[in-house]
Design an enzyme around this catalytic site. Structure first.
Site, PDB file in Angstrom:
ATOM      1  N   LYS A  53      -8.656  -7.246  12.300  1.00 49.15           N
ATOM      2  CA  LYS A  53      -7.840  -8.447  12.535  1.00 49.15           C
ATOM      3  C   LYS A  53      -7.930  -9.376  11.322  1.00 49.15           C
ATOM      4  CE  LYS A  53      -8.363  -7.949  17.480  1.00 49.15           C
ATOM      5  NZ  LYS A  53      -9.149  -8.237  18.691  1.00 49.15           N
ATOM      6  N   GLN A  97     -13.361 -12.139  21.448  1.00 47.66           N
ATOM      7  CA  GLN A  97     -13.417 -10.681  21.406  1.00 47.66           C
ATOM      8  C   GLN A  97     -14.194 -10.156  22.622  1.00 47.66           C
ATOM      9  OE1 GLN A  97     -11.828  -8.723  18.987  1.00 47.66           O
ATOM     10  NE2 GLN A  97     -12.386  -7.051  20.354  1.00 47.66           N
ATOM     11  N   ASP A 122      -3.937 -13.775  22.659  1.00 44.22           N
ATOM     12  CA  ASP A 122      -4.074 -12.498  23.358  1.00 44.22           C
ATOM     13  C   ASP A 122      -3.086 -12.413  24.518  1.00 44.22           C
ATOM     14  OD1 ASP A 122      -5.810 -10.627  22.293  1.00 44.22           O
ATOM     15  OD2 ASP A 122      -7.606 -11.579  23.114  1.00 44.22           O
TER      16      ASP A 122
END
Ligand code: NDP
Length: 291
Positions: A53, A97, A122
């Site tokens: 990322k 995460q 997300d």
């Protein structure tokens, strides 16, 4: 092998190119898109994902903060970290995460809900889930949104297609169903209690496998000429990843198919970049952001 191989690399590059252009336009307007990634503890797979990322952000000129918290971080400490990022007008996207360490894993829902929905890149916050369900604008979960973008770039028709999704998770199966429905596919979701799953799968023009079981989808479950999207990532040996589809056999029957690795995983990271620029742009338009 008959099927067209849908290369994640090729389509991820297109998604990133578009996101990079939007990021540059935002920078020119005085807003530098910025993603904050919180990682708690040291999970080796998570570290690889976070590195990817970060690399994608660097490639596109998006700023990224990597906030590494110790494994023993408490829920209160993690929530305080999220609160600080929510309040920071220079941060446009926040990502926690997963998986979280054992002592806070049970609070995952509460932790993800703490993220300001406008910064929820997300697309997991109930506000964004609700927006998707009613067809209103919002941040969409990266994996299914990336798959849809790939179908569009590849020129594979969605409208009127019969789509079958195997898996009903909140992060893949259910949002995938909404996104396909939004584009006028006729959608069926299968799960562990579905009867005659192979027969249902064989009806699909677009078959999406998000099961988490190596090579679950066999060639006899694929309609000749169908598009097969393999979301699964299964490690079957220290250095061997396979998807949820028996790729070699299914590729003899399908019209188009995504490989694993080199398929959907790359689209997910690319779509995250798009979500960061989308979040930055929306926050700029609403006012109150800093570049
Ligand atoms: P979950 O474990 O949350 O969901 C799996 C789904 O598969 C469930 O709905 C389950 O049904 C269904 N299922 C399991 N066994 C069967 C079976 N025998 N028959 C029919 N249905 C079954 O997984 P995720 O959705 O989070 O992930 C799915 C896969 O995708 C994993 O391999 C994961 O690693 C991968 N993944 C890949 C990403 C990428 O970027 N490429 C991103 C996210 C995930 P039920 O609900 O009834 O239990």
């Amino acid at each position: 092998m008959a099927a067209r191989i849908l290369s994640g690399k090729e389509f991820a590059a297109k998604i990133k190119e578009a996101a990079g252009r939007r990021a540059a336009a935002l920078c020119a307007a005085g807003v530098h898109p910025r993603l904050a990634v919180i990682i708690v503890g040291a999970d080796p797979a998570s570290e690889v994902y976070v590195r990817n990322k970060r690399k994608a952000c660097e490639e596109l000129g998006i700023l990224s903060d990597h906030i590494a918290l110790p494994a023993e971080t408490t829920k209160a400490e993690l929530l305080a970290c999220i609160d600080a990022l929510n309040a920071d007008a220079g941060v446009h996207g926040i990502l926690v995460q997963l998986p979280l360490p054992a002592q806070i894993a049970a609070s995952e829902e509460e932790i993800l809900r703490r993220i300001d929905p406008r910064k929820d890149v997300d697309g997991f916050h109930p506000v964004n889930v609700g927006q998707l369900a009613i067809g209103a604008p919002g941040l969409r979960p990266c994996t299914p949104a990336g798959c849809i973008r790939m179908l569009e770039y590849a020129g594979i028709p969605i409208e009127g297609a019969r789509a079958v999704i195997i898996g009903r998770s909140n992060i893949v199966g259910k949002p995938m169903a909404h996104l396909l429905l939004e584009r006028n596919a006729t959608v069926t979701i299968c799960h562990s209690r579905t009867q005659n799953l192979a027969a249902v799968a064989r009806e699909a023009d677009i078959l999406v496998a998000a099961v988490g079981r190596p090579r679950f989808v066999t060639a006899d479950m694929v309609k000749p000429g169908a598009t097969v999207i393999d979301v699964g990532i299964n490690r079957i040996a220290p250095k061997q990843l396979v998807g949820d589809v028996d790729f070699d056999a299914a590729a003899e029957v399908a019209g188009a198919i995504t490989p694993v690795p080199g398929g959907v995983g790359l689209l997910t990271v690319a779509m995250l970049m798009e979500n960061v620029v989308q979040a930055a742009q929306a926050q700029m338009e609403q006012g109150g952001v800093e570049g």
